[in-house]
Motif scaffolding. Structure first.
Motif: not given
Length: 222
Positions: A132-158
């Motif tokens: 509802a808030t992001t428009g992402l059609a995901l099936t699991d919103a709180h899974n801690g196992l992820r793989v981020l490319s360097r490109y993605a990691a450089q753009r995400i700031s928590l």
């Protein structure tokens, strides 16, 4: 990691069989998990006090990006509920597909063991909130196992230090239009991992943190 001395040595040792570089963020632990992680072969980043899972994740990502050779970053919970084989497979998906982020999902296939009905209901509610808030059609919103490319990691700031960081990360995927894919993974819910995980009532705290963040963003834009 926070006070994971009971399992962290085995978790790091398992990861080291597949990954040369393992970074553990000791988030103000009062046991010896930092020492045990280092002894098992991990590089340890230490927070002098407990800042929260989101802050620990951001510290680990920042540390990994400082090495210019880093191409992919795997986020992996310290409590032993993830499987190294899943992480291996997700890195391969990232390499061959060219997507920016690979997200693990425990709901694409019925493989996760030991999940309670209450836990499943909370996670399903989180999926609905995320869609509802992001428009992402995901099936699991709180899974801690992820793989981020360097490109993605450089753009995400928590900025969400607590558990709301997982939803914040998905918001940023949508905002930056990062290419992503979900793959099925297995979550092993043991008595130990359940005792270490967030309680179902903490979902209310996550929504509260996200609501405050949205309110703050709105004020900033005005």
């Amino acid at each position: 990691m926070l006070n994971e001395a009971a399992v962290i040595g085995d978790v790091v040792a398992g990861l080291r069989c597949s990954f040369e570089h393992v970074i553990c963020v000791d988030d103000g632990s009062t046991d010896k998990c930092g020492e045990l992680a280092r002894a098992a072969g991990a590089r340890v980043v230490t927070h002098p006090s407990n800042l929260g899972q989101g802050a620990a994740l951001q510290s680990g990502v920042t540390f990994a990006l400082d090495d210019g050779r880093t191409k992919y970053i795997v986020t992996f919970d310290a409590d032993g509920q993830h499987r190294v084989a899943d992480a291996d497979r997700m890195v391969e998906v990232a390499r061959t597909s060219g997507v920016d982020i690979v997200l693990g999902s425990r709901f694409l296939e019925s493989t996760s063991s030991g999940m309670t009905a209450a836990r499943r209901a909370v996670l399903r509610a989180a999926v609905g909130f995320t869609r509802a808030t992001t428009g992402l059609a995901l099936t699991d919103a709180h899974n801690g196992l992820r793989v981020l490319s360097r490109y993605a990691a450089q753009r995400i700031s928590l900025t969400q230090a607590g558990m709301a960081h997982a939803s914040e990360l998905l918001n940023q995927i949508a905002h930056h239009r990062l290419r992503h894919v979900e793959v099925p993974v297995t979550i092993d819910y043991t008595d130990y991992s359940r005792s270490r995980g967030q309680s179902n009532i903490n979902a209310l705290n996550i929504l509260f943190d996200l609501g405050l963040a949205r309110l703050s963003e709105g004020r900033t834009r005005v």
